[in-house]
Write a protein that holds these residues in place. Structure first.
Motif, PDB file in Angstrom:
ATOM      1  N   ALA A 118      10.380   7.668 -13.944  1.00 60.27           N
ATOM      2  CA  ALA A 118       9.744   7.142 -12.735  1.00 60.27           C
ATOM      3  C   ALA A 118      10.264   5.759 -12.360  1.00 60.27           C
ATOM      4  N   ILE A 119      10.693   4.989 -13.344  1.00 61.07           N
ATOM      5  CA  ILE A 119      11.091   3.605 -13.056  1.00 61.07           C
ATOM      6  C   ILE A 119      12.195   3.511 -12.008  1.00 61.07           C
ATOM      7  N   PRO A 120      13.327   4.246 -12.152  1.00 63.43           N
ATOM      8  CA  PRO A 120      14.358   4.146 -11.106  1.00 63.43           C
ATOM      9  C   PRO A 120      13.892   4.681  -9.754  1.00 63.43           C
ATOM     10  N   LEU A 121      12.974   5.640  -9.757  1.00 56.67           N
ATOM     11  CA  LEU A 121      12.450   6.168  -8.499  1.00 56.67           C
ATOM     12  C   LEU A 121      11.615   5.101  -7.775  1.00 56.67           C
ATOM     13  N   ILE A 122      10.827   4.374  -8.538  1.00 51.89           N
ATOM     14  CA  ILE A 122      10.016   3.305  -7.956  1.00 51.89           C
ATOM     15  C   ILE A 122      10.909   2.184  -7.433  1.00 51.89           C
ATOM     16  N   VAL A 123      11.928   1.842  -8.205  1.00 55.12           N
ATOM     17  CA  VAL A 123      12.880   0.807  -7.782  1.00 55.12           C
ATOM     18  C   VAL A 123      13.544   1.210  -6.466  1.00 55.12           C
ATOM     19  N   LYS A 124      13.979   2.468  -6.386  1.00 54.14           N
ATOM     20  CA  LYS A 124      14.644   2.961  -5.178  1.00 54.14           C
ATOM     21  C   LYS A 124      13.706   2.972  -3.983  1.00 54.14           C
ATOM     22  N   PHE A 125      12.477   3.433  -4.193  1.00 52.97           N
ATOM     23  CA  PHE A 125      11.499   3.494  -3.105  1.00 52.97           C
ATOM     24  C   PHE A 125      11.213   2.100  -2.569  1.00 52.97           C
ATOM     25  N   ALA A 126      11.015   1.137  -3.463  1.00 54.30           N
ATOM     26  CA  ALA A 126      10.716  -0.235  -3.050  1.00 54.30           C
ATOM     27  C   ALA A 126      11.868  -0.815  -2.228  1.00 54.30           C
ATOM     28  N   GLU A 127      13.103  -0.523  -2.637  1.00 57.92           N
ATOM     29  CA  GLU A 127      14.261  -1.063  -1.929  1.00 57.92           C
ATOM     30  C   GLU A 127      14.462  -0.401  -0.570  1.00 57.92           C
ATOM     31  N   GLU A 128      14.290   0.911  -0.521  1.00 54.75           N
ATOM     32  CA  GLU A 128      14.589   1.651   0.707  1.00 54.75           C
ATOM     33  C   GLU A 128      13.462   1.586   1.725  1.00 54.75           C
ATOM     34  N   LYS A 129      12.239   1.669   1.275  1.00 50.65           N
ATOM     35  CA  LYS A 129      11.106   1.736   2.197  1.00 50.65           C
ATOM     36  C   LYS A 129      10.498   0.369   2.509  1.00 50.65           C
ATOM     37  N   LEU A 130      10.553  -0.570   1.561  1.00 50.51           N
ATOM     38  CA  LEU A 130       9.902  -1.862   1.744  1.00 50.51           C
ATOM     39  C   LEU A 130      10.874  -3.036   1.703  1.00 50.51           C
ATOM     40  N   LEU A 131      12.146  -2.762   1.425  1.00 54.68           N
ATOM     41  CA  LEU A 131      13.172  -3.805   1.350  1.00 54.68           C
ATOM     42  C   LEU A 131      12.830  -4.851   0.299  1.00 54.68           C
ATOM     43  N   LEU A 132      12.231  -4.380  -0.804  1.00 51.92           N
ATOM     44  CA  LEU A 132      11.842  -5.243  -1.913  1.00 51.92           C
ATOM     45  C   LEU A 132      12.638  -4.872  -3.155  1.00 51.92           C
ATOM     46  N   LYS A 133      12.809  -5.860  -4.031  1.00 52.03           N
ATOM     47  CA  LYS A 133      13.505  -5.611  -5.289  1.00 52.03           C
ATOM     48  C   LYS A 133      12.533  -5.728  -6.458  1.00 52.03           C
TER      49      LYS A 133
ATOM     50  N   ASN B 241       0.818  -1.213   0.000  1.00 54.85           N
ATOM     51  CA  ASN B 241       0.000   0.000   0.000  1.00 54.85           C
ATOM     52  C   ASN B 241       0.852   1.264   0.000  1.00 54.85           C
ATOM     53  N   LEU B 242       1.980   1.210   0.684  1.00 57.23           N
ATOM     54  CA  LEU B 242       2.882   2.366   0.743  1.00 57.23           C
ATOM     55  C   LEU B 242       3.394   2.713  -0.653  1.00 57.23           C
ATOM     56  N   LEU B 243       3.733   1.692  -1.435  1.00 51.43           N
ATOM     57  CA  LEU B 243       4.209   1.914  -2.799  1.00 51.43           C
ATOM     58  C   LEU B 243       3.085   2.445  -3.689  1.00 51.43           C
ATOM     59  N   ASP B 244       1.865   1.936  -3.493  1.00 56.95           N
ATOM     60  CA  ASP B 244       0.709   2.424  -4.257  1.00 56.95           C
ATOM     61  C   ASP B 244       0.551   3.930  -4.091  1.00 56.95           C
TER      62      ASP B 244
END
Length: 425
Positions: A294-309, A259-262
């Motif tokens: 937007a793609i690298p921003l989404i990748v970075k957010f997922a890694e930093e905030k959700l620890l997902l790749k 939900n945070l990524l959404d």
């Protein structure tokens, strides 16, 4: 099954005045001896039975279920409840996947928790989060994204591009403690102060941090674990990571984890035309450069905030007229096609599950085939439906017992003849 009223009557007679049931006293009283009532446990049990009535665990639990529900309620309220053993197995279709089936009494607790929290999760979810939500789901998601493509392109008169992203090993990569903190924060913020609040917090932490792989029985073809990719099994996952696929709470909690990524994609990056089903993300925009950036921003957010790749090999960007695959369909201008995996799933089940002609399989066949036809029929799929229902190798042995609607091939029905009535288990 007893009604709720009869159940409570039984409990009061059985347990005399051990627990109070007056809501005014419950909410205003001090030092109450319980958090959840027997009635609430019963509701969770009935919800659980509606989905798992014919499973071996459900049938076993239903024997003397009142006594078992009383014991479960007592354990939850006095803090002695412990999660039991799971059954784990590998499903082969559409891909190899490890599934954990919680003990039936634990499933009741899962329903108890979700019954209490779902309305608050709904307050947090964006409209375009499609999985495991009442009134949403696969078909709703496909139709919504189909309309979003049409709206974004102003009925296919403007250029647009579509980005598809996927999380790598999603369920196995979820950080348990991070998820537990997120859910706990939501309960603190949104759930009202009452007799159940602290117990809900405790149960959610217990469920999320649980490691079912440490207390389970493996079933089915054990050799399938050797074929399962290493990173797709809880048995090879860091103990701080991973949710068991197969449990109601895992599905809802995982949805909330994303939900945070959404909200980041919609609210901060400003993409109006966005949708997600589990870990399958789809973004539509007329601004190609904005999508690329937007793609690298989404990748970075997922890694930093959700620890997902974000899966490096599952990042797609294409012109909208080329179509886009999203969950159950392929979306193109003015047309929707069902994906091959769904069709293959129906064919696989017809070949593997319905080889023996008997009454039980006949009823299961009707339910299974009509369920698939109901979904496939929402797409441009007449030829596919006709090909399957005309295939004698798939359904030929069942033709003495079923009728096929050859006008549109959308449904099969039970023949009304002596032959179909003579079929025996």
């Amino acid at each position: 099954m007893f009604s709720s009223f009869l159940f409570l009557t039984y409990v009061l007679l059985y347990n005399n005045e051990k627990y109070m049931f007056d809501n005014d006293i419950n909410e205003k009283g001090k030092n109450l001896p319980y958090s959840f009532t027997y009635d609430e446990i019963l509701k969770a049990y009935e919800d659980c039975m509606s989905n798992k009535r014919n499973t071996a665990n459900a049938i076993k639990f239903s024997v003397d279920y009142i006594t078992k529900l009383i014991a479960l309620c007592d354990e939850i309220n006095n803090g002695t409840y412990e999660i039991g053993s799971s059954i784990t197995f590998i499903v082969k279709f559409p891909v190899l996947r490890e599934v954990f089936a919680a003990d039936f009494r634990d499933r009741i607790v899962h329903h108890l928790v979700i019954n209490e929290l779902m309305q608050y999760f709904e307050q947090e979810f964006i409209d375009e989060s499609f999985s495991c939500r009442k009134g949403k789901g696969v078909l709703y998601g496909v139709n919504t994204m189909y309309e979003k493509v049409r709206e974004c392109t102003e009925n296919y008169t403007k250029d647009a591009w579509i980005v598809k992203l996927d999380i790598k090993s999603f369920f196995m990569s979820i950080d348990k403690q991070l998820l537990a903190n997120m859910v706990d924060d939501m309960i603190v913020r949104l759930y009202p102060e009452n007799r159940k609040k602290q117990k809900l917090r405790d149960l959610c932490k217990q469920i999320i941090l649980h490691q079912p792989q440490l207390n389970c029985t493996r079933r089915g073809d054990l050799s399938l674990w050797e074929k399962l990719p290493f990173h797709k099994s809880l048995f090879h996952t860091d103990s701080a990571k991973g949710l068991a696929i197969g449990n109601l709470t895992s599905q809802i909690f995982a949805n909330y984890y994303m939900n945070l990524l959404d909200h980041y994609i919609k609210d901060e990056l400003g993409f109006k035309y966005y949708g997600r089903y589990v870990d399958d993300l789809c973004i539509i925009s007329t601004d190609r450069e904005k999508l690329i950036n937007a793609i690298p921003l989404i990748v970075k957010f997922a890694e930093e905030k959700l620890l997902l790749k974000v899966h490096p090999n599952k990042r797609y960007m294409q012109y909208y007229k080329n179509g886009v695959k999203f969950i159950g369909g392929v979306l193109k201008c003015n047309r929707k096609f069902v994906i091959n995996r769904t069709v293959g799933s129906l064919i696989f089940k017809l070949k593997s599950k319905f080889g023996v002609v008997n009454e039980k399989n006949l009823m299961d066949l009707l339910r299974t085939v009509n369920s698939y036809l109901g979904f496939i029929g929402q797409f441009d799929s007449y030829n596919i439906r006709k090909r399957i229902l005309s295939n004698k190798e798939l359904i030929g042995q069942w033709l003495p017992y079923i009728d096929v609607n050859e006008n549109d091939y959308r449904k099969i029905t039970l023949k009304n003849n002596p032959e179909s009535k003579r079929i025996k288990i």
